[in-house]
Design a protein around this motif. Sequence first.
Motif, short mmCIF file in Angstrom:
data_model
loop_
_atom_site.label_atom_id
_atom_site.label_comp_id
_atom_site.label_asym_id
_atom_site.label_seq_id
_atom_site.Cartn_x
_atom_site.Cartn_y
_atom_site.Cartn_z
N HIS A 143 1.01 -1.63 -0.34
CA HIS A 143 0.13 0.22 0.01
C HIS A 143 0.85 1.31 0.07
N ASN A 194 -11.69 4.61 -2.20
CA ASN A 194 -12.30 4.23 -1.27
C ASN A 194 -13.77 4.18 -1.03
N TYR A 248 -15.32 0.95 -4.24
CA TYR A 248 -14.10 -0.36 -4.11
C TYR A 248 -15.57 -0.91 -4.15
N ILE A 273 -6.92 -3.06 -2.34
CA ILE A 273 -8.11 -2.29 -1.69
C ILE A 273 -9.32 -3.42 -1.23
#
Length: 261
Positions: free
Chosen positions: A13, A168, A171, A210
């Motif tokens: 990440h 975010n 997703y 993610i």
Amino acid sequence: MHNQNSSKTVAPHWHQSIELGFLVSDNQLTFRDNNVTYHFKKGDIWIVNSRNVHASCLDTTESLFEFCLIIDYGFLKKAYPEFDQIKFNLHGKPESIKQLIAYQAIEKNLRVMIQLLQGQKNPSTKLALTGQTYLLLASLIENFSCQNSDYQNQVNDNLIDRALELINSNYMTDLNGTNLAKQLNTSLTTLNQQFNQAVQMPISKYITVIRLLNAQKELLNSDNNIDLIAINCGFSSTKSFVRNFKKWKGITPFHYRKVFH
């Protein structure tokens, strides 16, 4: 601060902030930063530069105590406006006497911060932590930084930040590189170029990462069945979820939950 065991590997990440790590416990941590692997042991301190892709894994069954300090990008820019023009180089104990002295002072700062966080909180605790952060930052810039040769060729921060927000927030939908590029009014080629430059992976892979990270949380913190988790995290099918999870963790989500839930 967090404890970590063999089930708590941290997937690749990145973030805009910088990350300072300090291994407190007496064991070894495998850490990968920008495609370079390091093996940290007790007392080692390291720093991850802004937007560097990084991951970690504890190779034994022993528990690990690591102090991790993430210094916000906005705070950094306010404290040191030229922050984008430098990068840090610290991955364990240095060799020069000058850096070793600074390193020991940084370790002392970090131990003070741990004591403050573990002790009884009072109105001055936040102020004391902020003061220690400024001392750390000053020492890091003075002793462990150099000019960032990529400064003139930086990525489009605004585009990347907008893309991250959309990923975010969405997703769990049928989000992919093509419709994300459309929402951002750019081409898929440009978006992939920017993501490859920023995080060393194409947009589609980042979206999958993610989804997997959120699926891992749901496996450990809920009793939802695998089919529902696949849907909740945006995978096109349970089969796709299982295939990607096994590629990531080496075991199926069914087995992972059974072992670590």
